[in-house]
Enzyme design. Structure first.
Site, short mmCIF file in Angstrom:
data_model
loop_
_atom_site.label_atom_id
_atom_site.label_comp_id
_atom_site.label_asym_id
_atom_site.label_seq_id
_atom_site.Cartn_x
_atom_site.Cartn_y
_atom_site.Cartn_z
N HIS A 162 0.71 -1.19 0.15
CA HIS A 162 0.00 0.07 -0.06
C HIS A 162 0.73 1.11 0.50
O HIS A 162 1.85 0.88 0.97
CB HIS A 162 -1.07 0.39 1.21
CG HIS A 162 -1.97 -1.28 0.85
ND1 HIS A 162 -2.33 -1.56 1.86
CD2 HIS A 162 -2.58 -1.43 0.08
CE1 HIS A 162 -3.63 -2.40 1.81
NE2 HIS A 162 -3.56 -2.90 0.64
N GLU A 165 1.60 3.55 2.92
CA GLU A 165 2.07 2.44 4.10
C GLU A 165 4.17 2.34 3.73
O GLU A 165 4.69 1.57 4.29
CB GLU A 165 1.19 1.56 3.95
CG GLU A 165 0.47 1.51 4.50
CD GLU A 165 -1.26 0.61 4.38
OE1 GLU A 165 -0.64 -0.97 3.96
OE2 GLU A 165 -1.90 0.66 4.29
N ASP A 255 -5.93 -6.48 -2.88
CA ASP A 255 -6.91 -6.28 -3.73
C ASP A 255 -7.15 -7.85 -4.74
O ASP A 255 -8.47 -7.70 -5.23
CB ASP A 255 -8.17 -6.10 -3.40
CG ASP A 255 -8.44 -4.76 -1.72
OD1 ASP A 255 -8.87 -6.16 -0.61
OD2 ASP A 255 -9.14 -4.16 -1.98
N HIS A 307 2.64 -3.73 6.46
CA HIS A 307 1.55 -2.67 6.25
C HIS A 307 1.35 -2.08 7.32
O HIS A 307 2.63 -1.96 8.66
CB HIS A 307 -0.23 -3.86 6.12
CG HIS A 307 -0.41 -3.92 5.12
ND1 HIS A 307 -0.48 -3.92 4.00
CD2 HIS A 307 0.06 -5.27 4.26
CE1 HIS A 307 -1.14 -4.11 2.92
NE2 HIS A 307 -0.02 -4.91 3.16
N TYR A 347 -10.97 -10.23 2.24
CA TYR A 347 -10.16 -11.07 0.90
C TYR A 347 -10.05 -10.97 0.39
O TYR A 347 -9.32 -9.52 -0.02
CB TYR A 347 -11.47 -11.56 0.59
CG TYR A 347 -13.14 -12.09 1.67
CD1 TYR A 347 -12.36 -13.53 2.40
CD2 TYR A 347 -13.97 -11.13 1.48
CE1 TYR A 347 -14.21 -13.52 3.28
CE2 TYR A 347 -14.97 -11.56 2.84
CZ TYR A 347 -14.99 -12.82 3.21
OH TYR A 347 -15.90 -13.54 4.45
N GLU A 366 0.75 -5.46 10.94
CA GLU A 366 0.25 -3.77 11.08
C GLU A 366 0.91 -2.62 11.84
O GLU A 366 0.83 -3.00 12.93
CB GLU A 366 -0.72 -3.50 11.00
CG GLU A 366 -1.39 -4.10 9.85
CD GLU A 366 -2.04 -3.79 8.97
OE1 GLU A 366 -1.69 -2.12 8.97
OE2 GLU A 366 -3.55 -3.61 8.23
ZN LIG Z 1 -1.92 -1.95 3.82
#
Ligand SMILES: [Zn+2]
Length: 396
Positions: A162, A165, A255, A307, A347, A366
């Site tokens: 991401h 991030e 995703d 992340h 998912y 995370e």
């Molecule tokens: Zn992320």
């Protein structure tokens, strides 16, 4: 640092005079047959740089070596053209210096070119690492993989799936640098011998899965059309990309994996944009394809996707994870203070797909707490928390 083979030299001898593990020297010279060195042949010695030293009155090679904590033979080896008994004042000789400091400065806005520069510096000093390409981004940026070690256990870490991030990239790069430093200096990290992990594990790292997205967040839209205009449009006309997670086409790369992708599509009914758009089909984006192909090729024993944020570790997917996942995540939690969480309604993530297709441990970590992008003021704290997980990923 390069040295040139003299009559009778061996890699084992270099390992002794430079106090560097023999395997690291062998792995730094994959093009060389260790048993049959050729006189004059170049050999790379990892973990050293060569510095210039100006001879002063009264200097001897022995004295210089003593002061620098070096073997005299190390000095002779890198100064084959000088006569050690006739050092002249003002003469310049080479002195090997062991690198004991980080090359990576993680606490900065860490864009793609910063990473690429750091990777080439690391490769120059630690040529036992390998830097194959995992693939290319939409804008044609090479997505490098870093390989360290030659063990049987294949462990994979990645960061910056991401875009906003991106702090995960310098956190991973700092760990990589500390691992390499520990290997060449034979230092433990938190009491753990890293040489042992070098022999037991093959660590694969993709520090920046989404380079176009990271550069978008840090540097603004790319200079070239059509993406320059299209990405601003996808961002609702704004040039503030701090909320951007996706790749440059507005697809959320986490995703994109064929693990109940249709459910994720139903859950996130959004089109291309800053976040949560699943794409037209699973694995439509080159960055996601690169990660899928790499994962199939390498046959990882476990994967950790880093992340931000939340200080939690997701470790399950549809009860398909193996029993050992729970044992491993307990240890991750213990060493980081982060909370293990089995599943949330989500998912099509990279770790979901890994758990589903391999039935092996996969984790989404995370890092940190706050609003993305997390501020650099959190860097040191996040690194300390992540370090425990990086290490446990190797020993568990
Ligand atoms: Zn992320």
């Amino acid at each position: 640092m390069d040295v040139f083979v003299r009559r009778g030299d061996s890699l084992w001898q270099y390992s002794q005079i430079f106090n560097i593990g023999l395997q690291l020297i062998i792995d730094s010279n994959r093009d060389i047959e260790p048993g049959s060195l050729v006189i004059g042949q170049r050999v790379r010695i990892p973990g050293y740089v060569s510095t210039d030293y100006v001879i002063r009155r009264g200097d001897t090679l022995w004295g210089i070596a003593q002061r620098r904590n070096l073997a005299v033979d190390a000095l002779s080896l890198v100064n084959q053209n000088i006569n050690p008994n006739r050092l002249r004042e003002g003469q310049v000789i080479k002195v090997p210096q062991k690198i004991t400091w980080r090359l990576v400065q993680g606490r900065q806005e860490y864009d793609y070119s910063t990473m690429m520069n750091d990777l080439s510096r690391l490769e120059r000093v630690y040529p036992f690492i390998r830097l194959p390409s995992a693939g290319n981004s939409v804008l044609g940026r090479r997505i490098p993989e870093v390989l360290v070690g030659n063990g049987a256990k294949r462990v994979h870490y990645n960061g910056s799936f991401h875009a906003n991030e991106w702090i995960t990239t310098p956190v991973i790069m700092t760990f990589l640098n500390d691992y390499l430093l520990a290997l060449t200096n034979r230092n433990p990290i938190r009491g753990l011998s890293m040489q042992r992990y070098y022999g037991e594990a093959l660590l694969s790292v993709v520090p920046m899965v989404n380079p176009d997205g990271v550069n978008l967040v840090l540097n603004g839209p790319p200079p070239d059309e059509p993406y320059r205009s299209s990405v601003v449009e996808l961002n609702g006309g704004s040039t503030d990309f701090t909320g951007w997670k996706a790749n440059i086409r507005g697809v959320d790369l986490n995703d994109q994996f064929p693990a109940r992708w249709e459910l994720e599509k139903e859950r996130n009914q959004v089109g291309p944009g800053p976040r949560d758009y699943v794409g037209e089909r699973p694995l439509s984006e080159p960055e996601a394809i690169a990660m899928a192909e790499l994962t199939r090729r390498r046959d990882f024993a476990r994967v950790l996707a880093f992340h931000t944020q939340g200080e939690v570790i997701y470790w399950g997917f549809e009860n398909q994870e193996p029993p050992e996942s729970e044992r491993i995540v307990q240890e991750f939690g213990r060493v980081s203070g982060y909370q293990p969480v089995k599943t949330i309604e989500s998912y099509a993530g990279y770790k979901d797909w890994f758990i589903q297709d391999w039935r092996r441990p996969g984790f989404t970590v995370e890092l940190g707490f706050g609003i993305n992008p997390l501020p650099l003021s959190q860097f040191d704290e996040i690194y300390e928390e992540a370090l425990g997980i990086f290490l446990a990923g190797l020993y568990m």
